[in-house]
Design a protein around this motif. Structure first.
Motif, PDB file in Angstrom:
ATOM      1  N   HIS A  39      -1.882 -15.280  54.901  1.00 31.49           N
ATOM      2  CA  HIS A  39      -3.217 -14.779  55.251  1.00 31.49           C
ATOM      3  C   HIS A  39      -3.353 -13.292  54.932  1.00 31.49           C
ATOM      4  N   GLY A  42      -4.258 -13.359  51.367  1.00 34.17           N
ATOM      5  CA  GLY A  42      -5.624 -13.838  51.181  1.00 34.17           C
ATOM      6  C   GLY A  42      -6.664 -12.763  51.433  1.00 34.17           C
ATOM      7  N   ARG A  43      -6.395 -11.890  52.412  1.00 32.81           N
ATOM      8  CA  ARG A  43      -7.360 -10.835  52.726  1.00 32.81           C
ATOM      9  C   ARG A  43      -7.473  -9.791  51.610  1.00 32.81           C
ATOM     10  N   SER A  47     -12.820 -12.368  45.970  1.00 35.10           N
ATOM     11  CA  SER A  47     -13.331 -13.732  46.100  1.00 35.10           C
ATOM     12  C   SER A  47     -13.894 -14.216  44.772  1.00 35.10           C
ATOM     13  N   HIS A  53     -11.284 -18.825  48.349  1.00 39.13           N
ATOM     14  CA  HIS A  53      -9.900 -19.260  48.187  1.00 39.13           C
ATOM     15  C   HIS A  53      -9.513 -20.154  49.362  1.00 39.13           C
ATOM     16  N   LEU A  55      -6.372 -21.406  51.769  1.00 42.23           N
ATOM     17  CA  LEU A  55      -5.026 -21.075  52.221  1.00 42.23           C
ATOM     18  C   LEU A  55      -4.463 -22.249  53.005  1.00 42.23           C
TER      19      LEU A  55
END
Length: 407
Positions: A39, A42-43, A47, A53, A55
């Protein structure tokens, strides 16, 4: 929009690969068992334009969790089976029980096949499957448990999948030493001595994770179609080196992987390849030469043609440049000439070892007569260019484009 599933995405090669795909506008399905790291990654990713996306925190040693990828996952253009582990126990193989080896084999060998099985119904026509093996699958590395056997098995499994599903572009990447967290941990534990590792690498350095990411990005593209069923050994030349003399650490840092390439096409009939050529530039650039003269050789003369191409190249470029030669894939009709092709390929490997200290690279592509030259252009841009600065001494066998397949 294109979508890629990447396992082992939260660290090392997987993390750099996810960043590269996201920056290029792909939607990423990122799979890892480290929820916090996943995560956090992901941050940081931009985008994609029309979707988020995805996860997925999954233990890839658990078949039931892998099967869950079949639902809640968008349609896929590519799967990159990157997740893997080494054995840190230092226990001799003969003293290990099957239970001790089970988790490593589950992740390195069983999981890639299970991921493909779980996601088969999600794959778009012409999908690309890339399994990340290791140079350890080509040459045995002792004292790391079943790591080498698992990676050798993955290479064979990938090639079997390519034959079973020719409608997909299935390839396997075999990295050499890459300075990831895993390798750093082995160095800190005294399991890997950097000077010993570098001493066996003609280019004199370990790879950057970003270099493996660039290779995975290419293999996940339609331009990788001529390589389906093939192994790409990205190891700085270590897999072709058989000498006893040790290499010194590299004195030249790799150029930025996005350095503009200046490519010259020379030798023979260069007309089908001239679209690749780029005019001279005063700006910083990566120099590359594509020599097509060996392509017209049959029987005796191929070895001499490759040698002549090398002589021309080395007379013009002192350091940090690449030579790529095209070879005919049709074997000679005479048994007396059968050794010429093997000699030419070994000449390429030998030159890679001799040139490595100057960051000069040499690779070859075997090209069938019926192959459309244009279908090779994306592959040549990668092999010749700065993104492949850790690729040397390799002969890649190209396949003709399948009917209905985009070049």
């Amino acid at each position: 929009m294109q979508t890629v599933l990447i396992t082992g995405a939260a660290s090392g090669i997987g993390r750099d690969t996810a960043r590269l795909f996201a920056a290029a506008g792909w939607q990423c399905v990122l799979v890892d068992n480290n929820e916090q790291a996943l995560h956090a990654l992901g941050r940081t990713l931009p985008s994609p334009p029309s979707a988020a996306h995805v996860l997925r925190t999954i233990d890839l040693t658990d078949p039931a969790q892998i099967a869950s990828l079949g639902s809640g996952t968008p349609a896929l253009d590519a799967i990159l089976n990157n997740a893997g582990m080494s054995d840190a126990s230092n226990t001799p193989l003969a003293e290990q029980s099957p239970a001790q080896m089970a988790r490593l084999l589950a992740l390195n060998l069983a999981a890639p096949a299970a991921v493909v099985d779980a996601c088969t119904h999600l794959l778009k026509p012409g999908a690309r499957i890339v399994n990340v093996a290791s140079g350890a699958g080509l040459q045995a590395i002792p004292w790391r448990g079943a790591y080498s056997p698992s990676k050798a098995g993955l290479i064979a499994q990938t090639q079997a999948l390519a034959k079973a599903r020719p409608e997909w572009c299935v390839t396997v990447l075999a990295p050499g030493f890459v300075r990831t967290e895993l390798v750093d941990g082995l160095i800190q534990a005294g399991r890997i001595k950097p000077e010993s590792a570098v001493g066996k690498i003609p280019l004199g350095r370990m790879a950057l994770p970003a270099e493996m990411a660039q290779a995975l990005f290419f293999l996940a593209s339609p331009g990788a179609a001529p390589l389906r069923g093939q192994l790409l050994a990205l190891n700085g030349g270590s897999s072709v080196f058989g000498g006893s003399q040790r290499f010194e650490p590299a004195a030249l840092e790799p150029l930025p992987l996005d350095t503009p390439m200046q490519l010259e096409v020379c030798g023979g009939d260069g007309a089908p390849w001239q679209a690749l050529a780029q005019p001279p530039s005063a700006q910083p650039r990566y120099d590359a030469c594509l020599d097509v003269s060996p392509l017209s050789c049959e029987g005796p003369g191929l070895l001499q043609a490759v040698h002549a191409a090398a002589v021309r190249f080395s007379a013009r470029y002192a350091q940090q440049a690449s030579l790529t030669v095209l070879l005919p894939s049709t074997p000679s009709a005479r048994w007396q000439d059968a050794g010429d092709g093997a000699a030419a390929r070994m000449l390429i490997s030998t030159l890679a070892c001799e040139w490595g200290a100057r960051a000069l690279r040499i690779n070859a592509l075997e090209v069938p007569q019926d192959l459309d030259p244009q279908s090779l252009h994306p592959l040549l841009r990668f092999v010749c260019g700065p993104a492949a600065q850790y690729l040397t001494g390799q002969t890649l066998i190209c396949r003709a484009t399948l009917p209905g397949e985009a070049p």
